[in-house]
Enzyme design. Structure first.
Site, short mmCIF file in Angstrom:
data_model
loop_
_atom_site.label_atom_id
_atom_site.label_comp_id
_atom_site.label_asym_id
_atom_site.label_seq_id
_atom_site.Cartn_x
_atom_site.Cartn_y
_atom_site.Cartn_z
N ASP A 159 -6.38 1.19 -2.55
CA ASP A 159 -4.98 0.96 -2.18
C ASP A 159 -4.55 -0.48 -2.48
OD1 ASP A 159 -5.20 3.54 -1.19
OD2 ASP A 159 -5.57 2.88 0.86
N ASP A 216 -6.45 -3.29 -0.23
CA ASP A 216 -5.10 -3.77 0.12
C ASP A 216 -4.84 -5.18 -0.42
OD1 ASP A 216 -5.01 -1.38 1.44
OD2 ASP A 216 -5.11 -2.21 3.45
#
Length: 302
Positions: free
Chosen positions: A156, A135
């Protein structure tokens, strides 16, 4: 708020960790900007490593934070596990610009660790390096523009529900196997959000997917992008939920390199038509002509 009348002149604030500026810390410079700010403010950060968490609050729009080159102007912190608490830099103010900065979360490989969170409308980043593992970039909400940036992570590492154009950016995966580069969070067909990558390149080690759907209507497209063989042949992943295959919008247009071969791509991703590409690969998708601004040409110190 109508914004600055003079879009060429900015108030200059110098940050120098060695004490030769107006402030030693970047956050001190931000704190010195008045609430409901209505003029361009240019925070010039001298080379150095700044170990601090930075927040640009919602009531302080029109701030630019700029180094001279990203490789020697580094903002770093070490915090993880919480998506909203971990960011090294959090942007909540509209009309923000970041230039020539490295923003790095050194938390490592044991979970969520955001380097940059952008939760504001009309934010632009030029020549920045944004580095973490999971992230890395929480591209959360609003309209954003990233130009010539380097973004690194494994899982991600570009995520959120903003409407963003990434132009000539370098995405580098450190995933060993099967990590996803993007996790776009569009939840309904009506939302005008998504990640558009134009030009640029994808490199890395191991293997990774171009994206997986954080939201049911996740939208990500790549155009004219160099893809190394780090990209899995299937290209995209449904995050273990086949029902999302019917609602996501994943597309590619005239990408090249060994990872761009669409022969084994999942059937629920698409090759974009020229008409679709013409509409998508332009600053108009973020309304950029109305708010992207050149760097100021005049400075005042009071």
């Amino acid at each position: 708020m109508n914004g600055p009348r003079d879009k060429r002149t900015a108030r200059l604030i110098r940050v120098d960790g060695s004490g030769n500026g107006d402030f030693k810390k970047i956050q001190q410079a931000i704190d010195s900007v008045p609430s409901q700010n209505n003029e361009l403010v240019f925070i010039w950060v001298k080379p150095g490593t700044y170990r601090e968490k930075i927040v640009v609050p919602e009531d302080k729009p029109y701030i630019t934070i700029s180094g001279s080159k990203a490789s020697d102007t580094i903002i770093t912190w070490n915090q993880g596990r919480d998506l909203l608490q971990s960011p090294v830099v959090s942007i909540f103010a509209s009309d923000f610009v970041g230039r020539f900065l490295t923003i790095k979360n050194t938390f490592g490989t044991s979970g969520i660790a955001v380097a940059l969170r952008v939760s504001a409308d009309r934010a632009a980043f030029y020549g920045c390096r944004i580095i973490s593992f999971q992230d890395t970039l929480l591209d959360d909400s609003g309209r954003h523009y990233f130009n010539n940036c380097y973004i690194e992570g494994a899982t991600d590492f570009i995520c959120g529900n903003a409407a963003s154009l990434y132009e000539r950016c370098h995405l580098h995966s450190t995933s060993d196997r099967g990590g996803a580069m993007t996790a776009q969070h569009r939840n309904t067909a009506e939302e005008n959000t998504g990640f558009v990558f134009l030009g640029g390149k994808i490199t890395g080690s191991g293997s990774m997917f171009l994206g997986r759907p954080w939201g049911d209507f996740s939208k990500v497209v790549f155009g004219y992008t160099y893809m190394s063989n780090v990209v899995e042949p299937e290209g995209w992943n449904d995050w273990g939920d086949p029902t999302k295959q019917r609602t996501v919008s994943y597309g590619e247009y005239k990408c090249y390199g060994p990872g761009a071969n669409r022969a084994k791509r999942v059937v629920w991703s698409r090759s974009l038509s020229t008409d679709e590409a013409t509409k998508l690969f332009t600053k108009d998708i973020i309304g950029g002509r109305a708010w992207l601004r050149p760097a100021p040409s005049h400075f005042k110190t009071h």
